[in-house]
Scaffold this active site. Structure first.
Site, PDB file in Angstrom:
ATOM      1  N   GLU A 188      44.989  45.912  40.543  1.00  0.00           N
ATOM      2  CA  GLU A 188      46.132  45.497  41.600  1.00  0.00           C
ATOM      3  C   GLU A 188      47.239  46.149  41.954  1.00  0.00           C
ATOM      4  O   GLU A 188      48.601  45.640  41.763  1.00  0.00           O
ATOM      5  CB  GLU A 188      46.103  43.903  41.550  1.00  0.00           C
TER       6      GLU A 188
ATOM      7  N   GLU B 120      37.046  41.000  40.793  1.00  0.00           N
ATOM      8  CA  GLU B 120      37.301  39.560  40.893  1.00  0.00           C
ATOM      9  C   GLU B 120      37.023  38.875  42.135  1.00  0.00           C
ATOM     10  O   GLU B 120      37.037  39.504  43.343  1.00  0.00           O
ATOM     11  CB  GLU B 120      38.748  39.551  40.573  1.00  0.00           C
TER      12      GLU B 120
ATOM     13  N   ASN C 145      39.080  43.337  44.303  1.00  0.00           N
ATOM     14  CA  ASN C 145      39.401  42.093  43.772  1.00  0.00           C
ATOM     15  C   ASN C 145      39.665  41.383  45.239  1.00  0.00           C
ATOM     16  O   ASN C 145      40.378  41.659  46.102  1.00  0.00           O
ATOM     17  CB  ASN C 145      40.625  41.891  43.365  1.00  0.00           C
TER      18      ASN C 145
ATOM     19  N   TYR D  74      39.907  37.529  47.244  1.00  0.00           N
ATOM     20  CA  TYR D  74      39.770  35.857  47.228  1.00  0.00           C
ATOM     21  C   TYR D  74      39.858  35.160  48.275  1.00  0.00           C
ATOM     22  O   TYR D  74      39.287  34.149  48.499  1.00  0.00           O
ATOM     23  CB  TYR D  74      40.906  35.356  46.511  1.00  0.00           C
TER      24      TYR D  74
ATOM     25  N   ARG E  83      34.130  42.141  32.214  1.00  0.00           N
ATOM     26  CA  ARG E  83      35.416  42.885  32.509  1.00  0.00           C
ATOM     27  C   ARG E  83      36.571  42.318  31.639  1.00  0.00           C
ATOM     28  O   ARG E  83      37.282  41.166  31.722  1.00  0.00           O
ATOM     29  CB  ARG E  83      35.508  43.138  33.850  1.00  0.00           C
TER      30      ARG E  83
ATOM     31  N   HIS F   5      46.264  45.708  32.872  1.00  0.00           N
ATOM     32  CA  HIS F   5      46.297  44.447  33.570  1.00  0.00           C
ATOM     33  C   HIS F   5      47.655  43.777  33.551  1.00  0.00           C
ATOM     34  O   HIS F   5      47.751  42.786  33.102  1.00  0.00           O
ATOM     35  CB  HIS F   5      44.994  43.647  33.297  1.00  0.00           C
TER      36      HIS F   5
HETATM   37  O1  LGS Z   1      44.621  35.720  37.561  1.00  0.00           O
HETATM   38  C1  LGS Z   1      44.515  36.593  38.667  1.00  0.00           C
HETATM   39  C2  LGS Z   1      43.925  36.249  39.788  1.00  0.00           C
HETATM   40  C3  LGS Z   1      43.929  34.714  40.417  1.00  0.00           C
HETATM   41  O2  LGS Z   1      44.511  34.897  41.593  1.00  0.00           O
HETATM   42  C4  LGS Z   1      44.508  37.982  38.075  1.00  0.00           C
HETATM   43  O3  LGS Z   1      45.200  38.087  36.891  1.00  0.00           O
HETATM   44  C5  LGS Z   1      44.866  38.969  39.107  1.00  0.00           C
HETATM   45  O4  LGS Z   1      44.275  40.149  38.957  1.00  0.00           O
HETATM   46  C6  LGS Z   1      44.687  38.397  40.713  1.00  0.00           C
HETATM   47  O5  LGS Z   1      45.468  38.844  41.297  1.00  0.00           O
HETATM   48  N1  LGS Z   1      44.345  37.023  40.847  1.00  0.00           N
HETATM   49  C7  LGS Z   1      44.921  36.516  41.866  1.00  0.00           C
HETATM   50  N2  LGS Z   1      45.326  36.771  42.878  1.00  0.00           N
HETATM   51  C8  LGS Z   1      46.223  36.010  43.593  1.00  0.00           C
HETATM   52  C9  LGS Z   1      46.726  36.877  44.767  1.00  0.00           C
HETATM   53  C10 LGS Z   1      47.766  35.889  45.356  1.00  0.00           C
HETATM   54  C11 LGS Z   1      48.214  36.625  46.731  1.00  0.00           C
HETATM   55  C12 LGS Z   1      49.439  35.748  47.296  1.00  0.00           C
HETATM   56  C13 LGS Z   1      49.796  36.262  48.740  1.00  0.00           C
HETATM   57  C14 LGS Z   1      50.753  35.210  48.826  1.00  0.00           C
HETATM   58  C15 LGS Z   1      50.942  35.530  50.464  1.00  0.00           C
END
Ligand code: LGS
Length: 489
Positions: A190, A397, A330, A332, A100, A145
């Site tokens: 996202e 993701e 996605n 995490y 991807r 993106h």
């Molecule tokens: O590298 C990014 C990854 C890593 O952490 C990627 O580009 C994104 O598509 C994706 O969002 N990614 C990611 N997500 C972090 C989400 C953070 C949420 C924070 C919430 C704070 C309360």
């Protein structure tokens, strides 16, 4: 009721399990697609050559180095614009079946408009896709993106409803160019992150701070843009190319802390997930009613004439409804939802009137927001399936950060435990998951965190002008898993 179903799903998994079941639960289903993911701005570099236009991220990192860890930029990044063949060779060596990646919009349309299509940019993605296919790796292409042409931002970007037309024009070019080779497209990576971080908090590009307004206006236009692209594929390309276009959701699991707060978790789910999913997957279309009600009420209390949540016309409700062939997810980490409020400034988090917190027992990572909660993965997958009619799902993701080590046992632990929960969701709960893409193939430019937080299964030496790639222990672990077709414990 969904909570009861979830609980039933959990308890049934512990009954009557024999060795055979356990063995089966570690195996990927036949034809399950295993892949790795990246994004253009995070890996390509080559930010101002070969005819590429300036993107919103180029502008942010150059104008506001203070907002990025160490003043890092994606100017060179992992240099994949030049080194993509090495990346593909790594994918091939590890046995991944799919990759991807995202296309940089201003690399294709430097002026933002189709009056000038940058042939070199178009060729780059042909070369990448051809290289993948020559190595038996199926491409999955994300159209956006986070790096849109700065010229479009100068006209309002995602706050301008014209963005639906601009995105549509761009999407048509992408489908026309690559449609014969690429069968899976994702429109917008996202939406919630784009809108909250870019237009409400202003921490991501384009750095606009319009709390409580920007994110709602932005999501409105993102949904219109997504649906416009989807309909273009449908009417102009589907019969020739027979591919699929999916919508992507960034989602944590929003779990009740206990039964008392069941309703709170549901509200949080609607604000975080229903916001973009309900207009697409529900029969009636439109935003969830609890959002209309709560945002409307709060807007009134704050002296606004009308709700800060924009209203869709019937035309758009019909266009957006059912505008997805699959759901890309996605995921995490997780949150517990408790009573209370988040922050004082208007935002979707404040408007929902409940609080999301972390459990102090959850294991940490290098990113403060990312706690390791494997069971949350199964929880949210079941919840998505139950709420939206069990759509085909691709995990696009999933992964974890550290500060940079080759001996990344914590990452192996994360993948192993999250994959087990995903397989339980498939086998025990019947969730229709078709594939899984880890984040990320390479250590890359992690937005505000620069190169300090690393998600790769491959180490990239950012001190080295040649950006040497070195396999981490987790890469070898993945190689074994893919070869065996099951999780090695
Ligand atoms: O590298 C990014 C990854 C890593 O952490 C990627 O580009 C994104 O598509 C994706 O969002 N990614 C990611 N997500 C972090 C989400 C953070 C949420 C924070 C919430 C704070 C309360």
């Amino acid at each position: 009721t969904s909570i009861l179903l979830l609980l039933a799903a959990f308890s049934s998994s512990t009954i009557g399990k024999d060795v055979e079941d356990e063995e089966k639960h570690l195996r990927f289903p036949p034809n399950f697609l295993l892949g790795a993911a990246t994004a253009a701005y995070q890996i390509e570099g080559a930010w101002n050559v070969s005819g590429k236009g300036e993107s919103t991220w180029d502008r942010l990192v150059h104008e506001h180095p203070d907002r990025i860890y160490n003043g890092d930029t994606g100017d060179v990044a992992a240099n994949s614009y030049y080194q993509y063949k090495e990346d593909v060779a790594i994918l091939k060596n590890l046995g991944f079946k799919s990759y991807r990646f995202s296309v940089s919009w201003p690399r294709i349309l430097p002026t933002g408009f189709p009056n000038k299509i940058n042939a070199e940019g178009v060729q780059y993605y042909h070369d990448l896709i051809d290289e993948l296919k020559a190595n038996g790796i199926e491409p999955m292409l994300t159209l956006y993106h986070w790096d849109h042409p700065q010229v479009l931002e100068d006209m309002g970007g995602w706050l301008n409803e014209e963005m639906a037309n601009w995105f549509g024009d761009y999407a048509r070019i992408i489908f026309r160019e690559y449609g014969s080779k690429v069968k899976k497209f994702i429109t917008i990576n996202e939406p919630k992150a784009v809108c909250k971080n870019g237009y409400s908090l202003g921490i991501h590009a384009p750095g606009k701070r319009l709390p409580g307004l920007g994110e709602y206006m932005c999501i409105h236009n993102v949904l219109k843009s997504h649906a416009t692209a989807y309909r273009i594929y449908d009417s102009e390309f589907r019969s020739t190319y027979q591919g699929e276009v999916g919508v992507l959701l960034d989602v944590m699991a929003y779990m009740p802390q206990n039964f008392e707060f069941d309703a709170a978790a549901e509200t949080s789910f609607q604000f975080n997930v229903g916001w973009t999913m309900h207009p697409i997957f529900s029969k009636e279309g439109d935003y969830p009613s609890v959002m209309k009600q709560l945002v409307g009420n709060r807007s009134k209390a704050e002296g606004f004439m009308q709700s800060r949540l924009p209203v869709f016309s019937d035309y758009w409700i019909n266009l957006i409804r059912s505008s997805a062939d699959f759901l890309a997810v996605n995921h995490y980490t997780s949150r517990l939802v408790v009573s209370g409020t988040m922050g004082e400034i208007p935002s979707h988090e404040h408007d929902q009137g409940v609080r999301e917190v972390v459990d102090s027992f959850w294991k940490s990572s290098a990113s403060n927001w990312l706690k390791v909660v494997p069971e949350g993965f199964r929880y949210i997958l079941v919840q998505l399936a139950r709420n939206y009619g069990n759509p085909p799902i691709y995990i696009t993701e999933n992964g974890v950060s550290d500060h940079g080590t080759l001996n990344d046992d914590d990452r192996i632990y994360y993948y192993r435990e999250y994959l087990k929960q995903m397989l339980l969701a498939i086998y025990e709960d019947g969730v229709d998951i078709r594939g899984y893409f880890l984040w990320s193939l390479l250590d890359n430019f992690e937005w505000n965190e620069g190169y300090s937080e690393r998600f790769g299964i491959v180490f990239v030496d950012y001190e080295d002008p040649k950006r040497q790639r070195i396999l981490k222990k987790s890469a070898s672990w993945w190689k074994e898993v893919i070869a065996a077709g099951k999780i090695e414990t």
